[in-house]
Motif scaffolding. Structure first.
Motif, PDB file in Angstrom:
ATOM      1  N   ASP A 162     -18.718  14.812 -16.225  1.00 24.12           N
ATOM      2  CA  ASP A 162     -19.467  14.415 -17.023  1.00 24.12           C
ATOM      3  C   ASP A 162     -19.524  12.518 -17.051  1.00 24.12           C
ATOM      4  O   ASP A 162     -20.037  12.470 -18.206  1.00 24.12           O
ATOM      5  CB  ASP A 162     -20.730  14.789 -17.065  1.00 24.12           C
ATOM      6  CG  ASP A 162     -21.281  15.990 -16.203  1.00 24.12           C
ATOM      7  OD1 ASP A 162     -21.551  15.993 -15.295  1.00 24.12           O
ATOM      8  OD2 ASP A 162     -22.679  17.166 -17.144  1.00 24.12           O
ATOM      9  N   LEU A 163     -18.598  11.843 -16.946  1.00 24.07           N
ATOM     10  CA  LEU A 163     -17.953  10.898 -17.829  1.00 24.07           C
ATOM     11  C   LEU A 163     -17.657   9.785 -16.833  1.00 24.07           C
ATOM     12  O   LEU A 163     -18.331   8.726 -17.833  1.00 24.07           O
ATOM     13  CB  LEU A 163     -16.227  10.899 -17.668  1.00 24.07           C
ATOM     14  CG  LEU A 163     -15.380  12.550 -18.680  1.00 24.07           C
ATOM     15  CD1 LEU A 163     -13.847  12.293 -18.793  1.00 24.07           C
ATOM     16  CD2 LEU A 163     -15.668  12.006 -20.348  1.00 24.07           C
ATOM     17  N   HIS A 175     -20.498   6.493 -16.097  1.00 21.59           N
ATOM     18  CA  HIS A 175     -20.989   5.994 -17.226  1.00 21.59           C
ATOM     19  C   HIS A 175     -23.152   6.262 -16.414  1.00 21.59           C
ATOM     20  O   HIS A 175     -23.801   5.396 -17.286  1.00 21.59           O
ATOM     21  CB  HIS A 175     -20.311   4.803 -17.619  1.00 21.59           C
ATOM     22  CG  HIS A 175     -19.142   4.641 -18.315  1.00 21.59           C
ATOM     23  ND1 HIS A 175     -18.041   4.237 -17.735  1.00 21.59           N
ATOM     24  CD2 HIS A 175     -18.599   5.811 -18.802  1.00 21.59           C
ATOM     25  CE1 HIS A 175     -17.416   4.187 -19.037  1.00 21.59           C
ATOM     26  NE2 HIS A 175     -17.486   5.950 -19.020  1.00 21.59           N
ATOM     27  N   THR A 231     -24.216  10.485 -17.923  1.00 21.21           N
ATOM     28  CA  THR A 231     -22.917  11.088 -19.051  1.00 21.21           C
ATOM     29  C   THR A 231     -24.154  10.711 -20.502  1.00 21.21           C
ATOM     30  O   THR A 231     -25.452  10.849 -20.381  1.00 21.21           O
ATOM     31  CB  THR A 231     -21.887   9.857 -19.509  1.00 21.21           C
ATOM     32  OG1 THR A 231     -20.654  10.444 -20.059  1.00 21.21           O
ATOM     33  CG2 THR A 231     -22.134   8.477 -19.734  1.00 21.21           C
ATOM     34  N   ASP A 233     -21.448  10.252 -22.732  1.00 13.91           N
ATOM     35  CA  ASP A 233     -20.722   9.683 -23.727  1.00 13.91           C
ATOM     36  C   ASP A 233     -20.993   7.880 -23.914  1.00 13.91           C
ATOM     37  O   ASP A 233     -20.325   7.376 -25.303  1.00 13.91           O
ATOM     38  CB  ASP A 233     -19.725   9.766 -23.173  1.00 13.91           C
ATOM     39  CG  ASP A 233     -18.926  10.919 -22.670  1.00 13.91           C
ATOM     40  OD1 ASP A 233     -17.896  11.150 -24.033  1.00 13.91           O
ATOM     41  OD2 ASP A 233     -19.154  11.876 -23.003  1.00 13.91           O
TER      42      ASP A 233
END
Length: 933
Positions: A174-175, A177, A180, A182
Motif C-alpha cells: 500500500d505504498l 500515494h 496509502t 504513508d
C-alpha cells in the motif's frame, strides 16, 4: 461548469436566451447523516432506506470528524510509530452518508446528476431507496451519477455508500500515494465540490482542446448528449478568452444536428495572428466557452487550455520549438494537517509558490494524480507536471480486474485533466514490475488516445532487462542509471573522491529520448523537533515525539537543533552537486529531486530541505538555492576540492542558459576570495552571446595559490553582471610544507604504548589503524532515505564538530561535513561511546534518529594519569599522509596539544579505552552504493 462566469459571458455577447438561469447547480455541502459499516452489512440491511444515527460535515472525512478507531499508540522508536505519521482516528471500510435534498421546480424536465469531486475508493448512490445505475471507483477523478430521468422537483432522500477498502492490487505494501497511509491517508468521505447539477435534454457534456501551435488553431472536440428520442438541430458557439486579462477573442459559430445519444463534433478554431504561447516564462492560459443554443435553451461548458506544443528532438525536450530543462521535485500527496490533497487553488498556491521560489519549474506526482485545482495553479505559474496512474506494483499485469481498472483510470485522467497546459508528462506508474508487455501496451494506448502529452512506460524500474535504457515507444525516460553508468550522485559521491569536473555524458551517450534523472538526493536530515507543534490536524507525529523523548532520556535534547542544522547543511551541499552535475550534462533534460520537502512516510524519510508543510527548516534560503537551481546557472569545472599553496587553481566557467532568451553582451565575473572577501584572484569574461537552451563554455580561470600561507577555505564566485544569476563553491588550500612537530606529545597508533605513556603523565595523541577500531563504517554521505525503511546501512548523518575549538584552529571548517572531510571520513570508523564514561567531543557525529547514540571521531580526556586526544580518523598511517587535509588536521591537533589550552576536563578510565580498540587489526570493508536495496 462555471455558471457565474458563463452568465456574464452570455450577457457580454448578448446571447442570454429566454428562460436561462444560473440556478442549475445545487451545493450539497453541510451536515449529513452518517454511519460506519465496519461489518459491511449496510446493503444487506437496507441502510439506504432508513435514517442514520450519527452526523458528519461534508465535504470532509471521517478523520477530520474524529470518527473511527482512536489511536492508542504512544511515542516509541518502533516500527508502527516510525513508519509514518499516525492517524488520530482511523477507519477503513464502508461508510454511509445521507441527507434530504430538494430539487428546484425550475429543474423540471432537466437531466440531474450528482457530482463528487474526490472519493476514496468506491461509491454507490441511492435516491429515495432506489439504487442509481453503476458503481464509481476512480481514485483520481470525480465520481458522477445520473439521477433517474423521471425524477420530479421536490424533496428526496439521497444516500451515498463510500468504501475506502483496497479494491485493486495497485501497490506493494500500500505504498502508491493514491492509496496509502504513508503520505495521504486512507480517508473516507468526499473532498471538494459536492453538488447536484441540472442540464438540458441536449447539453454539452465535455470539451477536449488540442492546440496546433504551428497553424495557430485549436481543435475543439465537443461531446453533446441528446437525451431525447429525436434528432435536433442546434448551434455551437466557440468563445475563447485570455484568462489573465479577460480579453475575449471573436466568437465562431457552428450549426449542426444532434442525434439521440452522444454526439462528437470537431471544430478547428482559428486563434489568429496574435496567439500567445504557454510556457514557464509566459504561462498565458485561455478559456474556451462552448455554448450550445437549441431553440430557447442553452447549455455551456468551459475549459481552460494553453497554446503549447510539447515534443522531443532526440534527447532534447522541447516546448513550442524551444528546449526546456526540468528542474523538479516530487509531490507525494503530503498534506499533514488533513491527510488529503487540497481541492482549492489556495491549498496548492503554497506548494507551487515555494517550489518556484527555490527555482523549480516541474513537479512529478508520484503514483497519483492531483485534483483540478493543482492543474489550474500549475497552469497559471508555468509548471510542467508529470502525472502517474495510481500504480506502484511488483505484480503488474497479473490481475485482469486491476488491468481493466488501470485502463479506465487512464481514460478518466486524460479526459478530466487533459486540457491543462501544465499536464505535460504521463507515466504508467512508479518502479513497476514485472510485465512489460502489459506496461508497453498501456503506454501505447494512452499515447494513441491523447497526443497532448508525452508518455513513458514506468518511472524507473528494478526489473532485470529493463530500466537502464528506454522502452521502444517511450517519449521520455526516467532512471537512476543507464546501461552505461549512474545518472545520480547517490551512486558515486561516497565512492569517488570529491571532484567538480564530472557529469553524466558517458552514461547517456547514444540516448535517443529525453532523460530525466530519477529521485536524486534522498539524503536523510535529522528531525526538526520544533515541527511537532505544527501537527494540529488529523495526524499525530508520534515519530517526532519518540525521537524527542529518546533524546530527553539520553540527555541529548539540547543537541537536537545542532543535529538538524549539521545534517541539513550536508544534505544541501550534496543536493547542490547533484543538480550541477545534471546541468553540466549535455544530453540531460532534467532532474527530479527526492525531495525538496520531507516525506513523512516509508520510515519517516526526512530527506527535504523544507519540512512536510513546505516551510523552511533554516538550512538553506530560497535565494541561495536558486544560485544553482534556476533558469540560468553559472557553473564551473575543477578537478578537486583540496589544493596546496604551490599549485595553480584552474577551472572552466560555463553558463547553463535555459531562460526564455539568449544572454547578450554581459560580463561574467569571477572572484576567488578568502575570509572577509579578501581576494586571491579575480577577473571577468566578455560574453557577447550565450545561447538559450544549452550549456556554454565561457572561459578558463587560472590563479596561483602561493599567496595563501595558512590553511584557508576560499570561495570561488561566478556572476552574470546586471542579473541575479551567481553561484559559488568552496576550495580548501593548505600549506604544502606544513611543519608537523610532535613537541612533547607522544604520537602513536598503538594502544599499549599509549597507555604506558599516559601512565607517565604524558600527553598522547592516539590514532589506531581503522581495522583495529570498534565502531561503525566511516562514510561521507549520510543515511539514505530512512534508517527505518533501510535499516542495514551505516548509521551516520554527518559530523557535528565544534568549529571554534582550539584543536581545529589550523583546520578551517564549519560545524558540519563538507568536501574537505571526505578522505578523513572514508579513512575512519565512527566510535559509539554510549558505554564509556563521558568524553569531550571535538568531532562528533549525528547518529540516525532510530538509534540516537553518542558518536565521535575525535575526543579528549584525561586517562591513566595523562592527557589523551583520540582520533578514529586515520591521521597517522603513511598512506594517508599524502592527503593535505589529513596532514593539516594532524598539524592542528598537535599545535593544540602543545599549547596551554590543552586541558581535558573529562576523565576516561583506561578500561573504557580498551572498549574502543580491538587487539587485532581486521580488514575494513566498505558497503557498496547499491547494498541498501
Amino acid at each position: 461548469m462555471k455558471r457565474n462566469i458563463l452568465f456574464l459571458l452570455l450577457i457580454l455577447f448578448g446571447l442570454v436566451p429566454e428562460g436561462f438561469s444560473q440556478e442549475y447547480v445545487l451545493d450539497l455541502s453541510g451536515t449529513w447523516q452518517f454511519a460506519m459499516d465496519s461489518k459491511d452489512v449496510g446493503e444487506q440491511e437496507c441502510w439506504f432506506e432508513r435514517s442514520l444515527e450519527d452526523v458528519i460535515l461534508l465535504p470532509g472525512t471521517t478523520d477530520l470528524a474524529g470518527k473511527g478507531i482512536p489511536n492508542e499508540l504512544s511515542p516509541a522508536l518502533e516500527k508502527p510509530q516510525m513508519l509514518h505519521l499516525t492517524r488520530r482516528h482511523s477507519y477503513v471500510g464502508p461508510a454511509w452518508y445521507s441527507r434530504e435534498i430538494e430539487i428546484p421546480a425550475s429543474w423540471k424536465g432537466r437531466n440531474v446528476s450528482l457530482y463528487l469531486e474526490r472519493v476514496m475508493w468506491q461509491s454507490k448512490v441511492w435516491i429515495d431507496g432506489v439504487a442509481l445505475e453503476g458503481v464509481q471507483e476512480s481514485l483520481t477523478t470525480p465520481h458522477r451519477f445520473d439521477l433517474p430521468s423521471d425524477i420530479r422537483p421536490g424533496k428526496h432522500r439521497l444516500t451515498i455508500r463510500i468504501d475506502n477498502r483496497k479494491q485493486y492490487d495497485i501497490s506493494v505494501k500500500d505504498l502508491a500515494h493514491a492509496y496509502t497511509n504513508d503520505t495521504q491517508i486512507m480517508w473516507n468521505g468526499v473532498l471538494g465540490r459536492l453538488e447536484l447539477r441540472a442540464e438540458n435534454q441536449i447539453s454539452v457534456e465535455d470539451v477536449q482542446l488540442y492546440p496546433n501551435v504551428s497553424q495557430k488553431k485549436v481543435r475543439c472536440v465537443v461531446t453533446v448528449s441528446n437525451f431525447g428520442k429525436k434528432e435536433k438541430k442546434g448551434t455551437l458557439s466557440f468563445n475563447p478568452k485570455i484568462l489573465t486579462d479577460g480579453r475575449a477573442l471573436s466568437s465562431q459559430l457552428l450549426t449542426t444536428s444532434f442525434r439521440p445519444g452522444k454526439n462528437t463534433i470537431t471544430y478547428d478554431y482559428d486563434m489568429g495572428e496574435n496567439t500567445v504561447l504557454w510556457n514557464e516564462f509566459s504561462p498565458v492560459c485561455y478559456q474556451m466557452d462552448v455554448i450550445l443554443t437549441q431553440g430557447k435553451k442553452t447549455s455551456a461548458f468551459s475549459a481552460r487550455f494553453g497554446m503549447r506544443n510539447l515534443s522531443t528532438s532526440g534527447s532534447v525536450l522541447m516546448n513550442n520549438g524551444d528546449r526546456i530543462y526540468l528542474r523538479g521535485t516530487l509531490e507525494c500527496c503530503i498534506f499533514p494537517l488533513t491527510g488529503t490533497p487540497p481541492t482549492d487553488k489556495e491549498g496548492w498556491n503554497k506548494v507551487f509558490s515555494v517550489a518556484k521560489a527555490y527555482g523549480l519549474n516541474h513537479l512529478r506526482f508520484h503514483s497519483w494524480c492531483p485534483p483540478q485545482a493543482a492543474f489550474e495553479v500549475a497552469d497559471d505559474m508555468g509548471f510542467y507536471l508529470q502525472v502517474e496512474l495510481p500504480l506502484w506494483s511488483l505484480t503488474v499485469g497479473k490481475d485482469t480486474t486491476t488491468n481493466r481498472f488501470l485502463y479506465e483510470e487512464a481514460d478518466r485522467i486524460l479526459k478530466e485533466y487533459g486540457n491543462h497546459p501544465s499536464f505535460c508528462l504521463m507515466s504508467v506508474g512508479n518502479e513497476l514490475q514485472p510485465d512489460f508487455d502489459f506496461l508497453n501496451s498501456l503506454r501505447s494506448y494512452m499515447k494513441s488516445k491523447d497526443n497532448r502529452h508525452l508518455y513513458t512506460t514506468t518511472t524507473f524500474t528494478f526489473e532485470k532487462g529493463h530500466g537502464d535504457w528506454p522502452e521502444t515507444g517511450d517519449d521520455f525516460f526516467v532512471t537512476q542509471w543507464t546501461k552505461k553508468g549512474w545518472v545520480r550522485g547517490q551512486g558515486v559521491f561516497n565512492d569517488e573522491s570529491p571532484c567538480f569536473n564530472k557529469d553524466y555524458t558517458s552514461s547517456v551517450d547514444g540516448m535517443n529520448v529525453p532523460l530525466i534523472s530519477h529521485e536524486i538526493g534522498q539524503y536523510a536530515v535529522y528531525p526538526n523537533l520544533r515541527e511537532i507543534e505544527k501537527y494540529k490536524g488529523v495526524l499525530d507525529p508520534l515519530n517526532f515525539k519518540a525521537v524527542r523523548a529518546d533524546l530527553q532520556e539520553k540527555g541529548l535534547l539540547s543537541k537536537a537543533d545542532d543535529y538538524l542544522n549539521a545534517s541539513g547543511k550536508l544534505a544541501a551541499i550534496l543536493y547542490k552537486e547533484e543538480i550541477e552535475r545534471a546541468l553540466k550534462t549535455p544530453g540531460f533534460s532534467g532532474f527530479q529531486l527526492l525531495d525538496l520537502h520531507d516525506f513523512p512516510g516509508q520510515g519517516t524519510a526526512l530527506v527535504g530541505l523544507l519540512d512536510a508543510f513546505w516551510d523552511s527548516k533554516g538550512i538553506v534560503a530560497a535565494e541561495d538555492f536558486r544560485n544553482f537551481c534556476s533558469p540560468v546557472v553559472p557553473l564551473t569545472r575543477f578537478p578537486k576540492a583540496i589544493y596546496t599553496n604551490n599549485e595553480l587553481f584552474e577551472a572552466t566557467v560555463e553558463i547553463a542558459n535555459y531562460a526564455a532568451s539568449d544572454i547578450e553582451n554581459k560580463k561574467i565575473s569571477w572572484n576567488l576570495f578568502g575570509p572577509g572577501r579578501k581576494s586571491v584572484a579575480s577577473g571577468y569574461f566578455d560574453a557577447a552571446h550565450i545561447e538559450k537552451g544549452k550549456n556554454s563554455v565561457i572561459g578558463k580561470i587560472s590563479a596561483s595559490l602561493n599567496q595563501v600561507t595558512v590553511a584557508t577555505c576560499l570561495t570561488l564566485e561566478v556572476a552574470v553582471a546586471e542579473t541575479p544569476y551567481k553561484n559559488s563553491w568552496s576550495v580548501w588550500v593548505y600549506p604544502e610544507n606544513v611543519a608537523i612537530n610532535a613537541g612533547d606529545v607522544c604520537v602513536t597508533d598503538n594502544l599499549e604504548k599509549a597507555l604506558s605513556e599516559l601512565s607517565k603523565g604524558r600527553k598522547v595523541l592516539l590514532s589506531p589503524p581503522v581495522g583495529a577500531l570498534k565502531g561503525i563504517e566511516g562514510k561521507f554521505v549520510p543515511v539514505f532515505w530512512s534508517p527505518i525503511h533501510f535499516p542495514k546501512q551505516a548509521g551516520s548523518m554527518g559530523i557535528l564538530c565544534d568549529s571554534g575549538h582550539s584543536a581545529l584552529s589550523d583546520f578551517p571548517t564549519e560545524n558540519h561535513t563538507d568536501w574537505q572531510w571526505w578522505h578523513l571520513l572514508k579513512n575512519s570508523k565512527t566510535l559509539v561511546v554510549d558505554s564509556i564514561a563521558p568524553v569531550s567531543a571535538i568531532v562528533e557525529h549525528v547518529d540516525n534518529f532510530a538509534n540516537n547514540r553518542r558518536l565521535v571521531s575525535v575526543f579528549e580526556a584525561t586517562c591513566n594519569g595523562g592527557k589523551l586526544l583520540f582520533s578514529s580518523m586515520d591521521i597517522l598511517s603513511e598512506k594517508n599522509r599524502k592527503y593535505p587535509e589529513i596532514r593539516q588536521l594532524l598539524y592542528s591537533l598537535l599545535n593544540y596539544m602543545n599549547s596551554e589550552t590543552f586541558k581535558p576536563c573529562s576523565e576516561l578510565p583506561k578500561e573504557d579505552l580498551n572498549k574502543l580498540v580491538d587487539s587485532e587489526i581486521h580488514e575494513v570493508k566498505s558497503s557498496s552504493a547499491t547494498s541498501i536495496y
